[in-house]
Design an enzyme around this catalytic site. Structure first.
Site, short mmCIF file in Angstrom:
data_model
loop_
_atom_site.label_atom_id
_atom_site.label_comp_id
_atom_site.label_asym_id
_atom_site.label_seq_id
_atom_site.Cartn_x
_atom_site.Cartn_y
_atom_site.Cartn_z
N CYS A 130 -6.60 34.65 67.84
CA CYS A 130 -5.95 33.35 67.71
C CYS A 130 -6.69 32.28 68.53
O CYS A 130 -7.39 32.60 69.49
CB CYS A 130 -4.51 33.34 68.18
SG CYS A 130 -3.53 34.66 67.46
N LYS B 89 -13.33 35.76 63.12
CA LYS B 89 -14.70 35.82 63.59
C LYS B 89 -14.80 36.42 64.99
O LYS B 89 -15.70 37.17 65.30
CB LYS B 89 -15.34 34.43 63.56
CG LYS B 89 -16.78 34.49 63.98
CD LYS B 89 -17.63 33.51 63.26
CE LYS B 89 -19.10 33.73 63.54
NZ LYS B 89 -19.61 34.96 62.89
C1 F6R Z 1 -19.56 41.11 60.92
C2 F6R Z 1 -19.27 40.47 62.20
C3 F6R Z 1 -18.58 41.26 63.23
C4 F6R Z 1 -19.06 40.86 64.63
C5 F6R Z 1 -18.25 41.61 65.70
C6 F6R Z 1 -18.74 41.27 67.09
O1 F6R Z 1 -20.23 40.26 60.07
O2 F6R Z 1 -19.56 39.32 62.39
O3 F6R Z 1 -18.74 42.64 63.02
O4 F6R Z 1 -20.41 41.16 64.75
O5 F6R Z 1 -16.90 41.27 65.60
O6 F6R Z 1 -18.62 39.91 67.34
P1 F6R Z 1 -19.43 39.22 68.51
O7 F6R Z 1 -20.87 39.28 68.13
O8 F6R Z 1 -18.90 37.83 68.59
O9 F6R Z 1 -19.15 40.04 69.74
#
Ligand code: F6R
Length: 579
Positions: free
Chosen positions: A2, A574
Site C-alpha cells: 500500500c 510493484k
Molecule cells: C517481476 C518483478 C518482481 C520484483 C520483486 C522484487 O517483474 O518486478 O518480481 O523483481 O518484487 O522487487 P524489488 O526489485 O523492488 O526488490
C-alpha cells in the site's frame, strides 16, 4: 504494502494528494481513497475499488480541502471491496486513518477495542484502538502504537481539526515542509519537483503537521528536533499523459539505461572501492523475484571473472534459513525499489551480525540503502510498470561491470561499443502466435540462458497469466519432459558455444515427443525448429542482456493480444513491502 499520501496547506490538497497516489500505485492498486476536512470542517471520505482513475470520477471537482490523507491499497487483510478500502474511520466518526503495513496482533486488539467493525481490515482495528485511548490525539496515537505488533506508517486526521498526525514503524514515511504547507508520502516521488528538503520519519517517531509547520515527537510524546535531508538526483517522474503503456516505454528505454549505466558506473566504482571489495573471498547475493534472477546472473559473472565462490538466495528463504554467515563474505542485496520487506529483513540480519552489506538499488533514498556499507546504484530511472524490465537489465549490466572491475578485466571499450550498438527492435509476432496456440510453454537454457529462461517465464506469467515454466534445459528429462506433447511449446535460449550441442540434443528430445520448438539464439545451430529468432551477436557475457529483450516483448505482446493491462497485472503490486 500500500501507499499513503497526505497534504495540509493553504492550497487545495485534494488534487495534489490524488496526484501523489498515482505515483504510489506501484505499491498496490486494488482500491484507493481519500479522507479530508471539508469547508464546513467536517470529515469526508471518498473511496472506491480499482485505481485512481476511478477515484477521480467519484470526487466532486468543486470540493476544496486544506487537509487530506489518501491511500492506494494492495489487499492483505480482507478481500478487495469498498468496505476494505482505506481510509477507515473510528466507530464514533471522529478519526480517519490510512495505513501501510500489517498489524500482526489485530485479532487480539480487535477483542480489546470491542466495537462493531465494518471491514475485515487490521487498519479499522487500529483506528478504533487509537480512538479508545485517553489523552490528546498525539497521546492516543503513541499509546495505541505501543500496543501494536507489526509494521505501520499511518496518517490520521480528526473531525473538525486542521492537523495531520503521522506515525511510523517499519514502513517508510517521508515528510516535506515549506511555506505552502506540509506534504507526506510513502516515498519521495510524491513531492513536487521543487521540494529540496524533507524528513525521513524513523521507527517509533511521530509527527504532527499543521497548516504552517510540522513537529516531531518520540514515543513518550516528547518533542524532538529532526534534521532535514537534502534531496538530490530523484526521478520525480511526471509523465502520466504518455499514451504508451509504461511497460513498452520502459522496454524501449533500455538502450539509454545501458548507456547511462556504462557511463556512470565506472566512476562510482573507483579503484579505492574496488581494492577494498577485493578482500572478500566469497559473495552471497540476496533478492526477490526478477531481482533474484539478476542475482543468479551476478553469480555467473563473479565466478567467471573473479573466480570466487558465489551463491544467490531468495530473500524470503534467506531470512529464515540457518545461514552460516562469514566475515569473508560480501552480502549483496539487489532491489529495484529498495523497499522489499524480505530483502530489507535479510540485509538487517547480516548487518546485525556485524557483517558487510552492499546494496544494488534503483531508488537513491530507499530503506535498503540506509543499511548499506556500500551502494551500487543502478541507473534505470523510475520504473512504473509492475513487471520489471529496464531495472532488470540495469541490474544485470551493473553486476557485470562490478564483476569485471573486481576481476581486473579492462574491457571498457567493448562495453562502450556494446551500449552504442544495443537496440530493442525485435519482431515477436510469430513467437507470440506460437505461444497463443500452445497449451503449455516451457523456457529452457543452460548457464546464463537458464537464468534468462527463469526471467522470461516470470514475465509471461505475471502479465499474460500464462502458466509456464523456466528451467535448466538439462533437467527436462528428469521429470518435466513427461508434460511435453504436441500442445507444448518449448522456447530454447542458446547463447553459449560450450552448451550449443547440448541444447540441440534437448530440442530433438522435445521434438521426438511432438513438442514445438522456438529457438532464440545468436549462434549457428544445426537443428530444424518451428521458429528461429536470431539475436545480434555480441560477446557471450553480454548476451543475457540481449536475449531477454525479445522475451520481455513477447510477454508484453501476448498480454496485449489477450486484452490485459501490462502495467497493472492482477493480484500484484510493484513494491512488496510486506512479508
Ligand atoms: C517481476 C518483478 C518482481 C520484483 C520483486 C522484487 O517483474 O518486478 O518480481 O523483481 O518484487 O522487487 P524489488 O526489485 O523492488 O526488490
Amino acid at each position: 504494502m500500500c501507499g499513503i499520501c497526505a497534504g495540509i496547506g493553504s492550497e487545495n490538497q485534494i488534487e495534489k494528494v490524488v496526484r501523489g497516489l498515482k505515483k504510489l500505485e506501484y505499491r498496490g492498486y486494488d482500491s484507493c481513497g481519500l479522507a479530508y476536512i471539508n469547508e464546513t470542517k467536517n470529515l469526508e471520505i471518498v473511496k472506491c475499488v480499482g485505481g485512481t482513475e476511478n477515484l477521480e470520477n467519484r470526487i466532486d471537482k468543486t470540493d476544496f480541502s486544506n487537509v487530506v490523507i489518501g491511500h492506494t491499497r494492495w489487499a492483505t487483510h480482507g478481500t478487495v471491496c469498498e468496505e476494505n478500502a482505506h481510509p477507515h474511520i473510528s466507530f464514533d466518526g471522529q478519526f480517519a486513518i490510512v495505513h501501510n503495513g500489517i498489524v500482526e496482533n489485530f485479532e487480539e486488539l480487535k477483542k480489546q477495542v470491542d466495537v462493531q467493525l465494518k471491514s475485515q481490515t487490521d487498519t479499522e482495528v487500529l483506528v478504533n484502538l487509537i480512538c479508545k485511548q485517553s489523552g490528546t490525539t498525539l497521546e492516543k496515537i503513541c499509546n495505541a502504537c505501543q500496543k501494536v505488533v507489526g509494521s505501520f506508517a499511518i496518517a490520521l486526521i480528526e473531525n473538525g481539526k486542521d492537523e495531520i498526525f503521522f506515525a511510523r514503524r517499519g514502513s517508510p514515511l517521508w515528510i516535506a515542509a515549506d511555506e505552502k504547507g506540509v506534504f507526506a508520502g510513502s516515498d519521495i516521488s510524491v513531492f513536487d519537483k521543487n521540494f529540496k528538503k524533507c524528513f525521513c520519519l524513523e521507527d517509533d517517531e511521530f509527527a504532527v503537521a499543521s497548516l504552517k509547520k510540522v513537529e516531531f515527537f518520540e514515543k513518550n510524546c516528547k518533542k524532538i528536533e529532526k534534521k532535514s535531508i537534502s534531496v538530490e538526483n530523484v526521478d520525480f517522474f511526471d509523465g502520466f499523459s504518455d499514451e504508451q503503456t509504461f511497460m513498452l516505454k520502459e522496454i524501449k528505454e533500455q538502450p539509454i539505461v545501458l548507456r547511462k549505466t556504462c557511463f556512470n558506473l565506472f566512476s562510482s566504482l573507483d579503484d579505492a572501492k574496488i581494492c577494498e571489495l577485493k578482500k572478500f573471498k566469497k559473495f552471497h547475493f540476496v533478492a526477490c523475484g526478477t531481482a533474484y534472477h539478476s542475482c543468479l546472473m551476478g553469480c555467473q559473472f563473479i565466478k567467471k571473472f573473479c573466480k570466487k565462490q558465489c551463491e544467490a538466495s531468495v530473500a524470503s528463504e534467506f531470512r529464515y534459513a540457518d545461514n552460516v554467515l562469514s566475515k569473508n563474505c560480501l552480502y549483496v542485496f539487489v532491489s529495484q525499489s529498495g523497499e522489499t520487506a524480505d530483502t530489507i529483513a535479510s540485509a538487517r540480519l547480516v548487518k546485525d551480525a556485524g557483517l558487510s552489506v552492499m546494496c544494488v538499488t534503483n531508488e537513491p533514498y530507499c530503506t535498503l540503502n540506509s543499511l548499506a556499507d556500500f551502494v551500487l546504484p543502478t541507473f534505470a530511472g523510475k520504473e512504473m510498470a509492475v513487471a520489471s524490465t529496464k531495472a532488470y537489465t540495469a541490474q544485470v549490466f551493473s553486476l557485470l561491470i562490478f564483476a569485471l572491475r573486481l576481476g581486473g578485466e579492462t574491457i571498457q571499450n567493448t562495453l562502450k561499443d556494446f551500449v552504442q550498438a544495443f537496440d530493442c527492435e525485435f519482431d515477436v509476432d510469430k513467437l507470440c502466435q506460437l505461444v497463443l496456440a500452445s497449451q503449455k510453454v516451457f523456457f529452457i537454457g543452460r548457464g546464463q540462458d537458464y537464468v534468462s529462461s527463469l526471467e522470461a517465464a516470470l514475465k509471461l506469467k505475471e502479465i499474460a497469466y500464462i502458466n509456464c515454466l523456466g528451467m535448466p534445459a538439462g533437467e527436462l528429462k528428469h521429470g518435466t519432459l513427461a508434460l511435453v506433447d504436441e500442445k507444448s511449446l518449448v522456447v530454447a535460449i542458446s547463447t553459449q558455444e560450450k552448451t550449443k550441442k547440448k541444447i540441440e540434443s534437448n530440442i530433438l528430445e522435445v521434438q521426438a515427443r511432438g513438442g514445438k520448438v522456438a529457438l532464440i539464439s545468436n549462434l549457428e545451430h544445426n537443428v530444424d525448429v518451428d521458429l528461429k529468432l536470431t539475436l545480434p551477436n555480441f560477446e557471450e557475457f553480454l548476451m543475457p542482456i540481449v536475449s531477454i529483450v525479445p522475451l520481455q516483448l513477447l510477454a508484453f505482446e501476448v498480454c496485449q493480444r489477450l486484452g490485459f493491462d501490462p502495467d497493472k497485472p492482477r493480484n500484484l503490486a510493484k513494491s512488496v513491502t510486506v512479508e
